[in-house]
Design an enzyme around this catalytic site. Structure first.
Site, PDB file in Angstrom:
ATOM      1  N   ILE A  59      13.573 -47.908  19.932  1.00  0.00           N
ATOM      2  CA  ILE A  59      12.618 -47.547  18.882  1.00  0.00           C
ATOM      3  C   ILE A  59      12.824 -46.092  18.500  1.00  0.00           C
ATOM      4  O   ILE A  59      12.732 -45.200  19.345  1.00  0.00           O
ATOM      5  CB  ILE A  59      11.160 -47.748  19.342  1.00  0.00           C
ATOM      6  N   TYR A  60      13.094 -45.841  17.225  1.00  0.00           N
ATOM      7  CA  TYR A  60      13.239 -44.476  16.737  1.00  0.00           C
ATOM      8  C   TYR A  60      12.356 -44.198  15.523  1.00  0.00           C
ATOM      9  O   TYR A  60      11.681 -43.184  15.455  1.00  0.00           O
ATOM     10  CB  TYR A  60      14.694 -44.201  16.352  1.00  0.00           C
ATOM     11  N   THR A 126      14.159 -49.100  25.773  1.00  0.00           N
ATOM     12  CA  THR A 126      15.445 -48.655  26.312  1.00  0.00           C
ATOM     13  C   THR A 126      15.957 -47.370  25.651  1.00  0.00           C
ATOM     14  O   THR A 126      16.803 -46.684  26.225  1.00  0.00           O
ATOM     15  CB  THR A 126      16.502 -49.765  26.146  1.00  0.00           C
ATOM     16  N   GLU A 127      15.480 -47.061  24.455  1.00  0.00           N
ATOM     17  CA  GLU A 127      15.840 -45.796  23.795  1.00  0.00           C
ATOM     18  C   GLU A 127      14.697 -45.339  22.899  1.00  0.00           C
ATOM     19  O   GLU A 127      14.111 -46.155  22.183  1.00  0.00           O
ATOM     20  CB  GLU A 127      17.100 -45.933  22.927  1.00  0.00           C
ATOM     21  N   ASN A 128      14.411 -44.037  22.931  1.00  0.00           N
ATOM     22  CA  ASN A 128      13.476 -43.421  21.991  1.00  0.00           C
ATOM     23  C   ASN A 128      13.750 -41.928  21.988  1.00  0.00           C
ATOM     24  O   ASN A 128      13.790 -41.308  23.047  1.00  0.00           O
ATOM     25  CB  ASN A 128      12.026 -43.702  22.395  1.00  0.00           C
TER      26      ASN A 128
END
Length: 245
Positions: A59-60, A126-128
């Site tokens: 999520i960005y 898993t990513e931000n």
């Protein structure tokens, strides 16, 4: 998201109906004898469905969509299949990446959608992260995480979404595909790979010292919205402090 997630997480075990119908129709218009979207057989559906331990999500940022004109080109493309125009509100705060704007409420909305759509699976972020130009006093990154983690907490505590862990992107200097170390700075800690050595001493200027002192002063005056944050279960613990300006 649904195109990839539905066959695994949804009770139907197949692609979303709207995707199936859309790609089938466009494929016929392009002259294909069969759809470009594979048709899953009953054994394939049974084999794939439910084969997960959790749902991993990067999520960005967030995009808005609006209707677009039907393309008449015979060339196949994802854009043609979707037939929507993606855009972002110009008022949303920018990062150093043209595609990444700060939209915290999008986190809660997509997590709630996943919960409702796929019967509340365990989720791992898993990513931000946030890209800047490598500023030492990265106040915009701090504010990004403050707001995104606050929205994440609302999803956990108010919407009862089962988020099990959170990973910031990235801990140290990030080699961004074919763009190297210099173009996209998402690191929480810069260790100097940008300058072709692993470690360097950061010499703070007087301006940076004053900025940090001002930041510390403001932080002391803030009321804490939550003191300690995300603890999910006994085997996964993600902890931070959320400050609400």
């Amino acid at each position: 998201l649904g195109t990839f997630a539905n066959p695994i997480y949804h009770a139907d075990g197949n692609y979303p109906k709207i995707v199936r119908e859309r790609v089938d129709n466009v494929s016929r218009q392009e002259g294909y004898l069969q759809s470009r979207l594979p048709v899953l057989s009953p054994p394939e559906i049974e084999y794939i469905q439910g084969t997960f331990d959790f749902l991993g999500l990067n999520i960005y940022t967030t995009y808005l969509v609006k209707d677009a004109k039907e393309e008449t080109s015979e060339k196949s493309s994802l854009k043609k299949d979707m037939r929507v125009q993606l855009y972002q509100d110009e008022k949303w705060p920018k990062s150093n990446s043209d595609w990444l704007r700060v939209v915290p409420y999008g986190v809660r909305k997509v997590l709630k959608w996943i919960k409702d759509k796929y019967d509340d699976p365990d989720i791992i972020i898993t990513e931000n992260g946030f890209s800047d130009k490598g500023e030492i006093n990265d106040i915009n990154r701090i504010r990004y995480y403050q707001k995104y983690l606050s929205s994440l907490l609302e999803a956990i505590h108010e919407d009862q979404v089962s988020v099990k862990a959170f990973a910031a992107w990235s801990l140290i200097d990030n080699f961004e595909w074919n763009r190297g170390y210099r173009s996209v700075r998402t690191q929480l800690h810069e260790i100097g790979l940008t300058f072709r050595k692993f470690f360097r001493e950061v010499q703070l200027t007087e301006r940076h010292r004053r900025e940090r002192e001002e930041w510390a002063r403001k932080r002391r005056n803030w009321d804490r919205k939550w003191n300690i944050v995300i603890f999910v279960d006994e085997s996964h613990l993600v902890c931070t402090t959320i400050l609400d300006e």
